[in-house]
Scaffold this motif. Sequence first.
Motif, PDB file in Angstrom:
ATOM      1  N   SER A 133       0.777  -1.246   0.000  1.00 58.28           N
ATOM      2  CA  SER A 133       0.000   0.000   0.000  1.00 58.28           C
ATOM      3  C   SER A 133       0.808   1.296   0.000  1.00 58.28           C
ATOM      4  O   SER A 133       0.217   2.368   0.072  1.00 58.28           O
ATOM      5  N   VAL A 134       2.132   1.218  -0.073  1.00 61.45           N
ATOM      6  CA  VAL A 134       2.936   2.441  -0.070  1.00 61.45           C
ATOM      7  C   VAL A 134       3.810   2.416  -1.326  1.00 61.45           C
ATOM      8  O   VAL A 134       4.923   1.893  -1.308  1.00 61.45           O
ATOM      9  N   GLY A 148       3.629   7.472   7.634  1.00 63.61           N
ATOM     10  CA  GLY A 148       4.137   7.630   8.992  1.00 63.61           C
ATOM     11  C   GLY A 148       4.033   6.327   9.769  1.00 63.61           C
ATOM     12  O   GLY A 148       3.207   5.462   9.456  1.00 63.61           O
ATOM     13  N   TYR A 149       4.875   6.189  10.774  1.00 58.11           N
ATOM     14  CA  TYR A 149       4.826   5.000  11.628  1.00 58.11           C
ATOM     15  C   TYR A 149       3.430   4.830  12.223  1.00 58.11           C
ATOM     16  O   TYR A 149       2.872   3.733  12.229  1.00 58.11           O
ATOM     17  N   HIS A 168      12.201   2.238   3.846  1.00 53.41           N
ATOM     18  CA  HIS A 168      12.763   3.590   3.718  1.00 53.41           C
ATOM     19  C   HIS A 168      11.671   4.632   3.501  1.00 53.41           C
ATOM     20  O   HIS A 168      11.906   5.815   3.708  1.00 53.41           O
ATOM     21  N   ARG A 169      10.470   4.215   3.139  1.00 56.10           N
ATOM     22  CA  ARG A 169       9.352   5.139   2.907  1.00 56.10           C
ATOM     23  C   ARG A 169       8.571   5.460   4.172  1.00 56.10           C
ATOM     24  O   ARG A 169       7.578   6.174   4.114  1.00 56.10           O
ATOM     25  N   VAL A 170       9.000   4.941   5.312  1.00 59.76           N
ATOM     26  CA  VAL A 170       8.297   5.186   6.572  1.00 59.76           C
ATOM     27  C   VAL A 170       9.017   6.306   7.314  1.00 59.76           C
ATOM     28  O   VAL A 170      10.218   6.221   7.585  1.00 59.76           O
ATOM     29  N   GLY A 178       7.282  14.313   9.966  1.00 57.47           N
ATOM     30  CA  GLY A 178       7.871  14.404   8.636  1.00 57.47           C
ATOM     31  C   GLY A 178       9.374  14.189   8.644  1.00 57.47           C
ATOM     32  O   GLY A 178      10.006  14.128   7.593  1.00 57.47           O
ATOM     33  N   ALA A 179       9.958  14.079   9.851  1.00 53.90           N
ATOM     34  CA  ALA A 179      11.401  13.814   9.953  1.00 53.90           C
ATOM     35  C   ALA A 179      11.690  12.438   9.360  1.00 53.90           C
ATOM     36  O   ALA A 179      10.844  11.543   9.350  1.00 53.90           O
TER      37      ALA A 179
END
Length: 194
Positions: A119-120, A127-128, A160-162, A167-168
């Motif tokens: 899904s990403v 976000g986590y 790596h997309r999390v 937003g950090a």
Amino acid sequence: MTDTPVEPVDTAHETVCAWTVRDTPVGPLLLAATGEGLVNVVFHAREDTVDRALARLAGRLGTDPRPAAGTPEPPAALTAATEELARYFDGVPGPFTVPLDWSLTGGFHARVLRELASSVPYGTTVGYQDLARRVGEPGAARAVGVAMGANPLPVVVPCHRVLESSGAIGGFGGGLETKRTLLSLEGVLPEPLF
């Protein structure tokens, strides 16, 4: 003295695992696959890292991983993963379609990683906390972070997309510079100036 009959070895249920190391813009990656699919991707795959990773794989899979070059017919997933990762690092957007062998993960970690993979898409982030909600565990943002750190298939299952809710960039098992490079490649972060 009588000869004791030797029982034939049952290879039908033996897990075959082959591996290769590929150079990439984020350094050498170890790719390992079984007949079921890609089972492991390891960053910084220099000799000592490869030795440790292969020993872990042997213990977890119950078989000694073989170099692809020494395997008569490496698993198709290894060839597919090599080709798809080459396209990815050439900047060709798109999903990974290589079959995955999820045997190195389970439970909550597997649920989170499967959700992430499905899904990403390329060029997006999550976000986590949002990922925790998506798997029905809204209070488990930190546990999602642990699952990301235990991801046996980084890049292909895109931990790596999390990002942090602020937003950090957050942490990354392959190192923050690797995470920045992957996010830049996907157009999420600007290219470094130098």
